[in-house]
Design a protein around this motif. Structure first.
Motif, PDB file in Angstrom:
ATOM      1  N   ALA A   5      68.439 139.716 -22.808  1.00  0.00           N
ATOM      2  CA  ALA A   5      69.311 140.859 -22.518  1.00  0.00           C
ATOM      3  C   ALA A   5      70.603 140.772 -23.317  1.00  0.00           C
ATOM      4  CB  ALA A   5      69.598 140.928 -21.023  1.00  0.00           C
ATOM      5  N   ALA A   6      71.175 139.568 -23.404  1.00  0.00           N
ATOM      6  CA  ALA A   6      72.416 139.385 -24.164  1.00  0.00           C
ATOM      7  C   ALA A   6      72.221 139.695 -25.641  1.00  0.00           C
ATOM      8  CB  ALA A   6      72.941 137.957 -23.983  1.00  0.00           C
ATOM      9  N   ALA A   7      71.005 139.485 -26.138  1.00  0.00           N
ATOM     10  CA  ALA A   7      70.706 139.774 -27.541  1.00  0.00           C
ATOM     11  C   ALA A   7      70.477 141.264 -27.783  1.00  0.00           C
ATOM     12  CB  ALA A   7      69.482 138.979 -27.996  1.00  0.00           C
ATOM     13  N   GLY A   8      70.451 142.058 -26.708  1.00  0.00           N
ATOM     14  CA  GLY A   8      70.313 143.498 -26.843  1.00  0.00           C
ATOM     15  C   GLY A   8      68.917 144.041 -26.619  1.00  0.00           C
ATOM     16  N   TYR A   9      67.983 143.188 -26.262  1.00  0.00           N
ATOM     17  CA  TYR A   9      66.628 143.671 -25.975  1.00  0.00           C
ATOM     18  C   TYR A   9      66.606 144.403 -24.642  1.00  0.00           C
ATOM     19  CZ  TYR A   9      65.228 140.576 -29.761  1.00  0.00           C
ATOM     20  OH  TYR A   9      65.113 139.966 -30.981  1.00  0.00           O
ATOM     21  N   VAL A  10      65.701 145.382 -24.538  1.00  0.00           N
ATOM     22  CA  VAL A  10      65.581 146.146 -23.297  1.00  0.00           C
ATOM     23  C   VAL A  10      64.308 145.821 -22.530  1.00  0.00           C
ATOM     24  CG1 VAL A  10      67.018 148.036 -24.155  1.00  0.00           C
ATOM     25  CG2 VAL A  10      64.515 148.140 -24.440  1.00  0.00           C
ATOM     26  N   GLY A  11      63.455 145.005 -23.119  1.00  0.00           N
ATOM     27  CA  GLY A  11      62.212 144.648 -22.454  1.00  0.00           C
ATOM     28  C   GLY A  11      61.604 143.410 -23.070  1.00  0.00           C
ATOM     29  N   THR A  12      60.532 142.945 -22.422  1.00  0.00           N
ATOM     30  CA  THR A  12      59.845 141.751 -22.893  1.00  0.00           C
ATOM     31  C   THR A  12      58.373 141.799 -22.514  1.00  0.00           C
ATOM     32  OG1 THR A  12      59.785 139.323 -22.854  1.00  0.00           O
ATOM     33  CG2 THR A  12      60.379 140.424 -20.799  1.00  0.00           C
ATOM     34  N   GLU A  13      57.584 141.011 -23.228  1.00  0.00           N
ATOM     35  CA  GLU A  13      56.223 140.721 -22.799  1.00  0.00           C
ATOM     36  C   GLU A  13      56.305 139.708 -21.660  1.00  0.00           C
ATOM     37  OE1 GLU A  13      53.780 139.221 -25.968  1.00  0.00           O
ATOM     38  OE2 GLU A  13      53.798 141.124 -27.040  1.00  0.00           O
ATOM     39  N   LEU A  14      55.192 139.509 -20.986  1.00  0.00           N
ATOM     40  CA  LEU A  14      55.126 138.583 -19.871  1.00  0.00           C
ATOM     41  C   LEU A  14      55.274 137.126 -20.295  1.00  0.00           C
ATOM     42  CD1 LEU A  14      54.542 138.153 -16.819  1.00  0.00           C
ATOM     43  CD2 LEU A  14      52.117 137.998 -17.452  1.00  0.00           C
ATOM     44  N   GLY A  15      54.753 136.788 -21.460  1.00  0.00           N
ATOM     45  CA  GLY A  15      54.705 135.383 -21.850  1.00  0.00           C
ATOM     46  C   GLY A  15      53.590 134.698 -21.083  1.00  0.00           C
ATOM     47  N   PRO A  16      53.571 133.383 -21.058  1.00  0.00           N
ATOM     48  CA  PRO A  16      52.517 132.688 -20.326  1.00  0.00           C
ATOM     49  C   PRO A  16      52.538 133.108 -18.853  1.00  0.00           C
ATOM     50  CG  PRO A  16      53.778 131.148 -21.667  1.00  0.00           C
ATOM     51  CD  PRO A  16      54.514 132.449 -21.698  1.00  0.00           C
ATOM     52  N   PRO A  17      51.401 133.587 -18.332  1.00  0.00           N
ATOM     53  CA  PRO A  17      51.395 134.016 -16.924  1.00  0.00           C
ATOM     54  C   PRO A  17      51.943 132.917 -16.009  1.00  0.00           C
ATOM     55  CG  PRO A  17      49.376 134.690 -18.006  1.00  0.00           C
ATOM     56  CD  PRO A  17      50.111 133.795 -18.975  1.00  0.00           C
ATOM     57  N   GLY A  18      52.886 133.321 -15.178  1.00  0.00           N
ATOM     58  CA  GLY A  18      53.525 132.389 -14.259  1.00  0.00           C
ATOM     59  C   GLY A  18      54.904 131.952 -14.711  1.00  0.00           C
ATOM     60  N   TYR A  19      55.211 132.059 -16.002  1.00  0.00           N
ATOM     61  CA  TYR A  19      56.510 131.604 -16.502  1.00  0.00           C
ATOM     62  C   TYR A  19      57.658 132.370 -15.838  1.00  0.00           C
ATOM     63  CZ  TYR A  19      60.455 130.711 -19.554  1.00  0.00           C
ATOM     64  OH  TYR A  19      61.698 130.386 -20.025  1.00  0.00           O
ATOM     65  N   PHE A  20      57.538 133.693 -15.786  1.00  0.00           N
ATOM     66  CA  PHE A  20      58.579 134.514 -15.147  1.00  0.00           C
ATOM     67  C   PHE A  20      58.362 134.642 -13.640  1.00  0.00           C
ATOM     68  CE2 PHE A  20      59.368 136.642 -19.427  1.00  0.00           C
ATOM     69  CZ  PHE A  20      60.648 136.137 -19.579  1.00  0.00           C
ATOM     70  N   LEU A  58      63.157 139.315 -11.387  1.00  0.00           N
ATOM     71  CA  LEU A  58      63.853 138.488 -12.370  1.00  0.00           C
ATOM     72  C   LEU A  58      64.203 139.295 -13.614  1.00  0.00           C
ATOM     73  CD1 LEU A  58      63.540 134.885 -13.171  1.00  0.00           C
ATOM     74  CD2 LEU A  58      63.050 136.394 -15.075  1.00  0.00           C
ATOM     75  N   LEU A  59      63.223 140.033 -14.132  1.00  0.00           N
ATOM     76  CA  LEU A  59      63.491 140.840 -15.325  1.00  0.00           C
ATOM     77  C   LEU A  59      64.441 141.984 -15.010  1.00  0.00           C
ATOM     78  CD1 LEU A  59      59.966 140.921 -17.011  1.00  0.00           C
ATOM     79  CD2 LEU A  59      61.895 139.404 -17.502  1.00  0.00           C
ATOM     80  N   GLY A  60      64.257 142.620 -13.846  1.00  0.00           N
ATOM     81  CA  GLY A  60      65.147 143.714 -13.447  1.00  0.00           C
ATOM     82  C   GLY A  60      66.587 143.262 -13.319  1.00  0.00           C
ATOM     83  N   ASP A  61      66.800 142.065 -12.767  1.00  0.00           N
ATOM     84  CA  ASP A  61      68.162 141.530 -12.640  1.00  0.00           C
ATOM     85  C   ASP A  61      68.823 141.355 -14.000  1.00  0.00           C
ATOM     86  OD1 ASP A  61      67.907 141.467  -9.896  1.00  0.00           O
ATOM     87  OD2 ASP A  61      67.606 139.276  -9.776  1.00  0.00           O
ATOM     88  N   ALA A  62      68.013 141.109 -15.024  1.00  0.00           N
ATOM     89  CA  ALA A  62      68.549 140.943 -16.383  1.00  0.00           C
ATOM     90  C   ALA A  62      68.605 142.278 -17.127  1.00  0.00           C
ATOM     91  CB  ALA A  62      67.691 139.941 -17.163  1.00  0.00           C
TER      92      ALA A  62
END
Length: 190
Positions: A36-51, A60-64
């Motif tokens: 979020a600090a880098a200016g991104y507005v979204g992300t992929e999930l990454g390895p399932p379970g990481y987030f 977690l993602l919404g808070d960011a």
């Protein structure tokens, strides 16, 4: 319309080959904050379970201030014995993604052949120079059929799905990509 740019945990070193291996990786909350600090507005999930799982991911993602936009899912599609486990894992991940999405847009699924075969990893980036690393025809047929089965499973669950070629897999070189695209069922995946 303003351009919106998203990222993925792999851009920060968090992916299938690093997560859960005892390496010093950023915590999920720290990584989401960095994105979020880098200016991104979204992300992929990454390895399932990481987030986290399900609604934890959304929170977690919404808070960011990030949206969950996709999920890169590499599976060993060319081995019959590995495909049953792959489908079970796919179902678990689709459950997680559906719960994380709630009533919102579902993330896009990016299926990929897994980068786990030693002979392919040794030849990655130079597969045309290593015919011994080529996939036999029967396993090529199985790879395509299993990718289609996985794509059908995603579609049945309401997810859009595309195929992502990748270095170190059996769909890497321009020739392999073209051969796959010729056989790809575009009603199932893009």
């Amino acid at each position: 319309m303003a351009m919106r740019i998203t990222t993925a945990p792999c851009s920060y070193g968090v992916f299938e080959l690093t997560a859960g291996r005892g390496l010093e990786l950023p915590s999920a909350a720290a990584l989401a904050g960095e994105m979020a600090a880098a200016g991104y507005v979204g992300t992929e999930l990454g390895p399932p379970g990481y987030f986290g799982s399900g609604r934890e991911v959304a929170a977690l993602l919404g808070d960011a201030g990030l949206a969950l936009v996709g999920s890169f899912l590499p599976y060993s599609f060319s081995r019959a014995e590995a495909f049953a486990a792959a489908i079970a894992s796919l179902d678990e991940t689709l459950d997680l993604l559906a719960e994380a999405a709630g009533d919102g847009a579902r993330p896009i699924i990016l299926l990929s052949d897994a980068f786990c075969e030693p002979e392919r990893l040794r030849a990655a980036g130079a597969v045309e120079e290593h015919p011994e690393a080529a996939l036999p025809q029967a396993r090529q047929d199985l790879l395509v059929a299993n990718i289609h089965r996985a794509a059908e499973r995603c579609r049945e669950r309401g997810f859009d799905v595309s195929f992502h070629y990748h270095a170190g897999t059996y769909v890497e070189s321009p020739r392999e990509i073209a051969a796959f695209v010729e056989r790809m069922d575009t009603s199932l995946l893009g």
